[in-house]
Design an enzyme around this catalytic site. Structure first.
Site, short mmCIF file in Angstrom:
data_model
loop_
_atom_site.label_atom_id
_atom_site.label_comp_id
_atom_site.label_asym_id
_atom_site.label_seq_id
_atom_site.Cartn_x
_atom_site.Cartn_y
_atom_site.Cartn_z
N ARG A 165 6.19 3.29 -9.79
CA ARG A 165 5.64 2.48 -10.88
C ARG A 165 4.14 2.78 -11.01
NH1 ARG A 165 6.16 -4.06 -11.74
NH2 ARG A 165 5.45 -4.15 -9.57
N ASP A 449 2.39 -11.17 -6.00
CA ASP A 449 1.65 -10.01 -6.48
C ASP A 449 0.78 -10.45 -7.65
OD1 ASP A 449 3.26 -10.12 -8.74
OD2 ASP A 449 4.37 -8.28 -8.28
#
Length: 534
Positions: A165, A449
């Site tokens: 990613r 996150d």
């Protein structure tokens, strides 16, 4: 300087960095930047223009100009690629050396090697992450902890498939300049991995695969597709070898799912329901639209809320209609080594969540911790059996309207003093860790996150600017928020004792106050945070 004329590296060249920052790899970075940076900037301006229209009262809707794409039943995405045909469990995490080994060994089918939200974009993290990925493919990634524990890879057949990613379109890489301009962080991450690892992945019978984050339109997907085409051409790799899964984690993208698949169809491997960023986007986009778009505190917003059911069911229907994988959301629970009662309750919630996803037709789902791999695997095994996916499961029963996707006011829950404190506490702890180089942080038995920190600060900004009064307390004001920030810092100090880092928490306090209390809303808290980094 040959092929890298016009490229300047402003970050330090530490040990082995030259193995990644080679002349030919940087030449690819430079070509992609020069070819596509004007379009990236144009698309970022288009985001702002749409936001201005929504803030002025325009509601998002499915695009009339692309109705022909949605109505044409003849097109499909590419067939599932080797190594990502069966994706029943995917584990996510940053690319530090220990995580690289643990994720690949976890038993999951896929490792989302995260250079974005679970990673702090410090220069060292980015380049060493690329070294770790390349070393893993070369089986040279063994690691020994300071405590003397050794980590090594299992056999190749037992390892998860790497899917990288890169950073979103909004983030720059300030340590690489081309012709004096910062390069897109996403282009840097893609180009360096593709250059060094594409052939290595192909040699293992797989390929260079990516997760694409934070997109807000099919035109942003078209940009990625054009980048893929050029990069494959330059390296002599057959067109269509790259495969990308797009995260549907912004509310504008939810209205363009089919168009996003269409733009990437020769490189597409599906869509993912990025639930936490999706909530962040819902708040951000509608932050000034009054109580109709006021979400309850984040811990009370579940996946069974009407707007979330509409979003996930539409995603499954869209993907399977086009022959693509539908991948479910994150199970963020971190098992406790000390409290079995916490584990019992959390595992039950994870099972419920994965049962709902698998029965809805999702082909797989995410977990944040290796201990959750067998839990999710058991649930999906029960539905899939020996089948690699359930793409054949169509959902003609699903008919989602724009009103369904925007039904924020039908979400049950309230806004309490405890919810306000929880938002502040989690954000402070996360940002202190983020500024120290750690982007995936275990807080209160959950893996946090950047997305959850974004929800926390965005909710507070929205509550402040919509005159919210707490159910069990006073009106939310800037002074109240400042007071609670100080109180929660003292709570964290008492909890951490000697481990409390005064400098990091002062940075976290200043950053959180800036993005939660400012008159003008900051689009991403990682933007001012990144500028504070060396």
């Amino acid at each position: 300087m040959g092929a890298t004329h016009g490229v300047e590296i402003t970050g330090p060249r530490n040990d082995r960095y030259d193995e990644i920052l080679t002349e030919d790899a940087l030449a690819l970075v430079a070509e992609l930047h020069r070819s596509f940076e004007p379009r990236r900037q144009e698309l970022l301006r288009a985001r702002k223009e749409r936001q201005d229209r929504v803030s002025a009262g325009e509601d998002l809707d499915f695009l009339p100009e692309t109705a022909h794409i949605r109505e044409d039943d003849s097109w499909k995405v590419a067939d599932p690629a080797p190594g990502i045909t069966d994706r029943r469990v995917e584990i996510t995490g940053p690319t530090d050396r220990k995580m690289t080994i643990n994720a690949l060994n976890s038993g999951a089918k896929v490792w989302l090697a995260d250079l974005e939200d679970a990673n702090t974009p410090m220069w060292e993290n980015m380049i060493e992450g690329h070294l770790n990925l390349r070393d893993a493919l070369d089986r040279e990634v063994d690691f020994t902890s300071p405590q003397g524990k050794t980590y090594a890879l299992k056999g190749d057949d037992e390892l998860a498939t790497i899917v990288v990613r890169p950073r979103g379109w909004h983030l720059d890489e300030k340590h690489i300049l081309v012709d004096g301009e910062r390069v897109s962080g996403g282009i840097v991450d893609f180009a360096l991995y593709f250059f060094h690892c594409a052939e290595r992945q192909i040699a293992k019978g797989k390929g260079p695969y990516f997760y694409l984050p934070k997109m807000e339109s099919h035109l942003e997907a078209r940009l990625w597709n054009d980048i893929f085409v050029l990069a494959q051409e330059r390296l002599g790799i057959p067109r269509g070898t790259i495969r990308a899964t797009c995260l549907i984690e912004t509310i504008p993208a939810a209205f363009e799912m089919e168009e996003i698949l269409y733009e990437l169809r020769e490189h597409s491997s599906g869509l993912n329901a990025g639930r936490w960023d999706y909530l962040f986007s819902l708040i951000k986009v509608h932050r000034t639209r009054g109580r109709k778009f006021l979400l309850p505190e984040r811990n009370s917003v579940g996946m069974t809320a009407p707007m979330m059911r509409a979003y996930t069911e539409l995603l499954v229907k869209t993907c399977h209609k086009r022959g693509a994988h539908a991948i479910g959301g994150m199970a963020a629970f971190i098992p406790s080594r000390r409290d079995e009662e916490v584990n019992k309750n959390a595992f039950a919630k994870v099972r419920d969540d994965k049962s709902r996803e698998s029965n809805d037709g999702f082909d797989g789902s995410w977990v944040a911790h290796p201990d959750l791999v067998p839990v999710a695997e058991e649930i999906f095994d029960g539905v899939l059996g020996q089948n690699p996916n359930q793409i054949s499961k169509q959902r003609p029963d699903v008919n989602v309207t724009a009103e369904d996707l925007l039904a924020v006011d039908r979400t049950p829950g309230g806004i309490s003093a405890a919810g306000l404190r929880a938002n502040i506490n989690v954000a402070l702890q996360y940002l202190a860790a983020w500024m120290g180089g750690n982007g995936a942080v275990a807080i209160h038995n959950l893996m946090e996150d950047a997305a959850t920190a974004e929800i926390s600060r965005s909710q507070i900004w929205q509550w402040l600017h919509n005159d919210v009064t707490l159910e069990d307390g006073p009106k939310v004001t800037a002074d109240l928020v400042r007071t609670i920030i100080d109180e929660e810092l003292e709570t964290i100090r008492g909890m951490l004792g000697d481990a409390f880092d005064e400098k990091r928490y002062q940075q976290a306090k200043e950053l959180f106050s800036e993005v939660a209390l400012a008159d003008e809303y900051v689009d991403f808290l990682t933007l001012p945070a990144y500028e504070r980094m060396p």
